[in-house]
Enzyme design. Structure first.
Site, PDB file in Angstrom:
ATOM      1  N   HIS A 102      82.308 -85.056  -6.830  1.00  0.00           N
ATOM      2  CA  HIS A 102      81.847 -86.425  -7.078  1.00  0.00           C
ATOM      3  C   HIS A 102      82.037 -87.244  -5.797  1.00  0.00           C
ATOM      4  O   HIS A 102      83.079 -87.145  -5.153  1.00  0.00           O
ATOM      5  CB  HIS A 102      82.648 -87.039  -8.235  1.00  0.00           C
ATOM      6  CG  HIS A 102      82.179 -88.416  -8.593  1.00  0.00           C
ATOM      7  ND1 HIS A 102      81.014 -88.641  -9.303  1.00  0.00           N
ATOM      8  CD2 HIS A 102      82.682 -89.637  -8.302  1.00  0.00           C
ATOM      9  CE1 HIS A 102      80.831 -89.947  -9.444  1.00  0.00           C
ATOM     10  NE2 HIS A 102      81.832 -90.571  -8.844  1.00  0.00           N
ATOM     11  N   GLU A 148      81.680 -83.509   1.695  1.00  0.00           N
ATOM     12  CA  GLU A 148      81.513 -82.734   0.454  1.00  0.00           C
ATOM     13  C   GLU A 148      81.316 -81.263   0.788  1.00  0.00           C
ATOM     14  O   GLU A 148      81.861 -80.377   0.124  1.00  0.00           O
ATOM     15  CB  GLU A 148      80.296 -83.238  -0.333  1.00  0.00           C
ATOM     16  CG  GLU A 148      80.458 -84.627  -0.907  1.00  0.00           C
ATOM     17  CD  GLU A 148      79.288 -85.026  -1.806  1.00  0.00           C
ATOM     18  OE1 GLU A 148      78.724 -84.171  -2.491  1.00  0.00           O
ATOM     19  OE2 GLU A 148      78.934 -86.218  -1.793  1.00  0.00           O
TER      20      GLU A 148
HETATM   21  C1  GRF Z   1      76.373 -84.990  -4.422  1.00  0.00           C
HETATM   22  O1  GRF Z   1      76.516 -86.242  -3.811  1.00  0.00           O
HETATM   23  C2  GRF Z   1      77.507 -84.750  -5.388  1.00  0.00           C
HETATM   24  O2  GRF Z   1      78.698 -85.352  -4.996  1.00  0.00           O
HETATM   25  C3  GRF Z   1      76.989 -85.374  -6.656  1.00  0.00           C
HETATM   26  O3  GRF Z   1      75.609 -85.124  -6.662  1.00  0.00           O
HETATM   27  C4  GRF Z   1      75.150 -84.924  -5.324  1.00  0.00           C
HETATM   28  C5  GRF Z   1      74.483 -83.596  -5.291  1.00  0.00           C
HETATM   29  O4  GRF Z   1      73.895 -83.315  -4.052  1.00  0.00           O
HETATM   30  N1  GRF Z   1      77.685 -84.853  -7.807  1.00  0.00           N
HETATM   31  P1  GRF Z   1      73.362 -81.858  -3.729  1.00  0.00           P
HETATM   32  O5  GRF Z   1      72.352 -81.513  -4.835  1.00  0.00           O
HETATM   33  O6  GRF Z   1      74.514 -80.927  -3.731  1.00  0.00           O
HETATM   34  O7  GRF Z   1      72.694 -81.957  -2.395  1.00  0.00           O
END
Ligand code: GRF
Length: 221
Positions: free
Chosen positions: A114, A179
């Site tokens: 998240h 992330e």
């Molecule tokens: C990311 O920002 C994640 O934190 C959220 O949804 C987005 C997904 O991005 N849960 P991706 O599909 O992994 O590029």
């Protein structure tokens, strides 16, 4: 480590799939103890499906609208994942909220990413929420999934500054960078047992980020 010696996991997506991509990239390394057994999308148009296929990973589309109940929809997902022998389910931008039954059936085995420092800014538009709140720092969190949205034991977090002229988009791309570091690292910690879930907290027994202070993992990028 050979591919067959690695622990299989499932990845659930709904869109771009860049976090899924970061997991697949990490899996390329022989030292990374994980392989992706299946990528499931509830959206047939998810861009991530193409990337998964290009990487030779099995994919499956399970559309909610093809089933009369959420229970049937989840049963198909559950069966497909169990057939791969997956030990963990990684939610990576998966937009459907899983039911209490499904989550309890995979207790402590579903993880999510998240884009905020949970428990702040749960739900949609976490970046805009952070900007609107005027916080100086936000970030991202990988956590164990509980039936309540964006809740559950926190595995790791990265702190990311909010700058004066940030828009939701500029902040999102700064956070996304982290992330992509966090998700594979959280998986590694769980699969190796370096991270253990004790009640509603995660205890880290080891881990290279531990040496680096309060931003974890260290800002290598
Ligand atoms: C990311 O920002 C994640 O934190 C959220 O949804 C987005 C997904 O991005 N849960 P991706 O599909 O992994 O590029």
């Amino acid at each position: 480590m050979t591919n067959s010696a690695k622990t299989p996991v499932a990845v659930l997506i709904s869109g771009r799939g860049s976090n899924m991509g970061s997991i697949l990239d990490a899996c390329e390394s022989p030292d990374f103890p994980v392989r992706v057994g299946i990528v499931i999308s509830d959206n047939p148009k998810a861009e991530g499906l193409k990337v998964a296929k290009e990487n030779g990973v099995d994919t499956l589309v399970v559309k909610r609208s093809d089933y009369s109940s959420k229970a049937e929809f989840e049963e198909v997902i559950d069966k497909a994942i169990r057939e791969t022998g997956a030990k963990l389910i990684c939610l990576a931008g998966f937009m459907a909220l899983l039911s209490e039954d499904f989550v309890n059936g995979w207790h402590n085995q579903i993880i999510n990413i998240h884009p905020s420092l949970l428990p702040a800014f749960k739900g949609l538009e976490a970046h805009q929420q952070a900007i609107d709140a005027g916080v100086r720092f936000t970030g991202c969190t990988v956590h164990i999934v509980r039936p309540e949205m964006d809740a559950g034991p926190i595995i790791i977090q990265a702190v990311v500054p909010v700058t004066k002229n940030d828009t939701a988009d500029s902040l999102a791309s700064r956070i996304l960078h982290y992330e992509h570091v966090l998700y594979p690292e959280a998986l590694r910690l769980l699969i190796t047992g370096e991270a253990e879930i004790k009640g509603e907290k995660t205890i880290i027994n080891n881990g290279r980020w531990q040496k680096t202070g309060h931003v974890n993992p260290a800002p290598l990028i």
